[in-house]
Design a protein around this motif. Structure first.
Motif, PDB file in Angstrom:
ATOM      1  N   ILE A 174       0.796  -1.222   0.000  1.00 36.48           N
ATOM      2  CA  ILE A 174       0.000   0.000   0.000  1.00 36.48           C
ATOM      3  C   ILE A 174       0.832   1.277   0.000  1.00 36.48           C
ATOM      4  O   ILE A 174       0.433   2.297  -0.534  1.00 36.48           O
ATOM      5  N   PHE A 175       2.035   1.225   0.597  1.00 35.73           N
ATOM      6  CA  PHE A 175       2.848   2.435   0.691  1.00 35.73           C
ATOM      7  C   PHE A 175       3.858   2.565  -0.456  1.00 35.73           C
ATOM      8  O   PHE A 175       4.687   3.467  -0.447  1.00 35.73           O
ATOM      9  N   GLU A 176       3.784   1.674  -1.435  1.00 32.98           N
ATOM     10  CA  GLU A 176       4.680   1.774  -2.586  1.00 32.98           C
ATOM     11  C   GLU A 176       4.124   2.791  -3.588  1.00 32.98           C
ATOM     12  O   GLU A 176       2.913   2.876  -3.783  1.00 32.98           O
ATOM     13  N   PRO A 177       4.996   3.580  -4.233  1.00 29.54           N
ATOM     14  CA  PRO A 177       4.533   4.598  -5.181  1.00 29.54           C
ATOM     15  C   PRO A 177       3.692   4.007  -6.313  1.00 29.54           C
ATOM     16  O   PRO A 177       3.973   2.917  -6.814  1.00 29.54           O
ATOM     17  N   GLY A 195      -0.168   9.362  -2.761  1.00 24.47           N
ATOM     18  CA  GLY A 195      -0.429  10.037  -1.495  1.00 24.47           C
ATOM     19  C   GLY A 195       0.119   9.331  -0.277  1.00 24.47           C
ATOM     20  O   GLY A 195       0.808   9.930   0.560  1.00 24.47           O
ATOM     21  N   LEU A 196      -0.150   8.034  -0.142  1.00 23.96           N
ATOM     22  CA  LEU A 196       0.299   7.301   1.041  1.00 23.96           C
ATOM     23  C   LEU A 196       1.808   7.097   1.047  1.00 23.96           C
ATOM     24  O   LEU A 196       2.442   7.069   2.105  1.00 23.96           O
ATOM     25  N   SER A 197       2.389   6.958  -0.123  1.00 20.04           N
ATOM     26  CA  SER A 197       3.840   6.832  -0.211  1.00 20.04           C
ATOM     27  C   SER A 197       4.504   8.122   0.270  1.00 20.04           C
ATOM     28  O   SER A 197       5.507   8.090   0.990  1.00 20.04           O
ATOM     29  N   ILE A 198       3.921   9.257  -0.114  1.00 21.12           N
ATOM     30  CA  ILE A 198       4.433  10.555   0.340  1.00 21.12           C
ATOM     31  C   ILE A 198       4.258  10.692   1.850  1.00 21.12           C
ATOM     32  O   ILE A 198       5.151  11.153   2.554  1.00 21.12           O
ATOM     33  N   CYS A 199       3.091  10.271   2.363  1.00 28.32           N
ATOM     34  CA  CYS A 199       2.829  10.312   3.807  1.00 28.32           C
ATOM     35  C   CYS A 199       3.884   9.524   4.578  1.00 28.32           C
ATOM     36  O   CYS A 199       4.403   9.986   5.603  1.00 28.32           O
ATOM     37  N   LYS A 200       4.181   8.345   4.092  1.00 23.76           N
ATOM     38  CA  LYS A 200       5.177   7.492   4.780  1.00 23.76           C
ATOM     39  C   LYS A 200       6.550   8.163   4.773  1.00 23.76           C
ATOM     40  O   LYS A 200       7.260   8.153   5.788  1.00 23.76           O
ATOM     41  N   GLU A 204       8.660   9.355   8.087  1.00 22.49           N
ATOM     42  CA  GLU A 204      10.017   8.853   8.324  1.00 22.49           C
ATOM     43  C   GLU A 204      11.020  10.003   8.443  1.00 22.49           C
ATOM     44  O   GLU A 204      11.942   9.949   9.262  1.00 22.49           O
ATOM     45  N   LEU A 205      10.827  11.064   7.635  1.00 27.32           N
ATOM     46  CA  LEU A 205      11.698  12.233   7.729  1.00 27.32           C
ATOM     47  C   LEU A 205      11.564  12.905   9.085  1.00 27.32           C
ATOM     48  O   LEU A 205      12.506  13.539   9.577  1.00 27.32           O
ATOM     49  N   MET A 206      10.391  12.769   9.694  1.00 29.46           N
ATOM     50  CA  MET A 206      10.139  13.372  11.010  1.00 29.46           C
ATOM     51  C   MET A 206      10.401  12.383  12.141  1.00 29.46           C
ATOM     52  O   MET A 206       9.890  12.549  13.253  1.00 29.46           O
ATOM     53  N   GLY A 207      11.163  11.351  11.876  1.00 27.73           N
ATOM     54  CA  GLY A 207      11.561  10.418  12.913  1.00 27.73           C
ATOM     55  C   GLY A 207      10.482   9.449  13.342  1.00 27.73           C
ATOM     56  O   GLY A 207      10.514   8.901  14.438  1.00 27.73           O
ATOM     57  N   GLY A 208       9.504   9.202  12.475  1.00 29.71           N
ATOM     58  CA  GLY A 208       8.411   8.297  12.804  1.00 29.71           C
ATOM     59  C   GLY A 208       8.140   7.293  11.707  1.00 29.71           C
ATOM     60  O   GLY A 208       9.044   6.901  10.969  1.00 29.71           O
ATOM     61  N   ASP A 209       6.895   6.911  11.581  1.00 27.42           N
ATOM     62  CA  ASP A 209       6.504   5.913  10.586  1.00 27.42           C
ATOM     63  C   ASP A 209       4.989   5.974  10.411  1.00 27.42           C
ATOM     64  O   ASP A 209       4.302   6.725  11.111  1.00 27.42           O
ATOM     65  N   ILE A 210       4.472   5.188   9.515  1.00 25.27           N
ATOM     66  CA  ILE A 210       3.031   5.087   9.341  1.00 25.27           C
ATOM     67  C   ILE A 210       2.670   3.617   9.136  1.00 25.27           C
ATOM     68  O   ILE A 210       3.365   2.889   8.425  1.00 25.27           O
ATOM     69  N   THR A 211       1.613   3.189   9.805  1.00 28.41           N
ATOM     70  CA  THR A 211       1.164   1.802   9.700  1.00 28.41           C
ATOM     71  C   THR A 211      -0.330   1.781   9.414  1.00 28.41           C
ATOM     72  O   THR A 211      -1.025   2.795   9.571  1.00 28.41           O
ATOM     73  N   VAL A 212      -0.821   0.604   9.019  1.00 32.74           N
ATOM     74  CA  VAL A 212      -2.252   0.496   8.712  1.00 32.74           C
ATOM     75  C   VAL A 212      -2.781  -0.857   9.156  1.00 32.74           C
ATOM     76  O   VAL A 212      -2.097  -1.880   9.047  1.00 32.74           O
ATOM     77  N   PHE A 222      -5.336   4.121   9.969  1.00 29.35           N
ATOM     78  CA  PHE A 222      -3.971   4.532   9.664  1.00 29.35           C
ATOM     79  C   PHE A 222      -3.398   5.244  10.884  1.00 29.35           C
ATOM     80  O   PHE A 222      -4.046   6.126  11.457  1.00 29.35           O
ATOM     81  N   THR A 223      -2.188   4.871  11.284  1.00 31.48           N
ATOM     82  CA  THR A 223      -1.519   5.504  12.415  1.00 31.48           C
ATOM     83  C   THR A 223      -0.201   6.100  11.941  1.00 31.48           C
ATOM     84  O   THR A 223       0.711   5.377  11.549  1.00 31.48           O
ATOM     85  N   ALA A 224      -0.112   7.435  11.961  1.00 34.10           N
ATOM     86  CA  ALA A 224       1.115   8.127  11.582  1.00 34.10           C
ATOM     87  C   ALA A 224       1.775   8.657  12.842  1.00 34.10           C
ATOM     88  O   ALA A 224       1.128   9.346  13.647  1.00 34.10           O
TER      89      ALA A 224
END
Length: 240
Positions: A174-177, A195-200, A204-212, A222-224
């Motif tokens: 889901i997070f692949e471009p 959109g979701l690839s950009i979100c991820k 990650e740039l902000m020291g986190g991650d996103i999961t679903v 979705f948890t960012a």
């Protein structure tokens, strides 16, 4: 070649609509009602095309490592309120029930990239609205937890919907471009698969991650998570 094969249809569709409506308007120059209708359709297609171009440019910046995060003071309550205001018309149009909940947020003012945080939240909420049938519900939850680094905290933004959900095989990519689910239920819904690839990448740039987490036919969550520098003053959760 991968980009062109996947995006050629998405780029051509709004462009053809714009050209077609402009031609129709020109041939009905004395019919204000017809021209107004054409201009509305041109406006919708133009916004779609601009959104597509912006996402492609963002993806290009991310892949080339050229995104530099800004550092500015952010009021979390104002950030969330602004994003919710932007999606409120679509929520109203589909008669969706929208609720928000704040859990253990003790710092209202943080330091980070306001534009990218807005983009992250707006994308998640817009997706929830887009893929949730009329009369469904959407919940936005915000939680602050210790980050383990002095002067910073980890923030989780969770968006839960009662939408169409996703099949397990699609969740793996889901997070692949450019990826979009091959489901007849979403064929009529516009989307780039970026959109979701950009979100991820932003998370990650902000020291986190996103999961679903998602159950097909029941909905998705979705948890960012992002790590932000906090200001010292504490807040009253009731104001959020």
């Amino acid at each position: 070649s991968d980009f062109l094969s996947r995006m050629s249809h998405d780029i051509r569709t709004p462009m053809n609509a714009i050209l077609g409506m402009a031609t129709i308007a020109a041939s009905h120059i004395d019919d204000p009602e017809r021209i107004t209708d054409c201009l509305k359709k041109i406006s919708v297609s133009s916004r779609l095309l601009l959104s597509l171009i912006n996402e492609v440019l963002d993806m290009s910046k991310i892949e080339s490592g050229r995104i530099v995060l800004a550092e500015e003071e952010i009021n979390l309550a104002e950030l969330v309120q602004g994003v919710v205001t932007m999606v409120q018309p679509q929520i109203h149009d589909k008669s969706l029930v929208f609720k928000s909940h704040v859990d253990h947020v003790t710092h209202e003012t943080v330091v980070g990239d306001l534009q990218r945080l807005q983009q992250l939240l707006l994308n998640l909420l817009s997706n929830a609205v887009k893929y949730t049938p009329s009369n469904g519900s959407i919940l936005l939850e915000i939680r602050e937890t210790p980050s383990g680094q002095e002067g910073t905290a980890q923030y989780e933004f969770m968006v839960t919907d009662t939408g169409i959900g996703m099949k397990p095989e699609f969740l793996e990519r889901i997070f692949e471009p450019f990826e979009r689910a091959e489901d007849e239920k979403i064929q009529a819904i516009q989307g780039t698969g970026l959109g979701l690839s950009i979100c991820k990448s932003i998370a990650e740039l902000m020291g986190g991650d996103i999961t679903v987490d998602s159950v097909y036919g029941q909905g998705s969550c979705f948890t960012a998570s992002v790590r932000l520098r906090v200001q010292e003053e504490m807040i009253d959760e009731s104001v959020l």
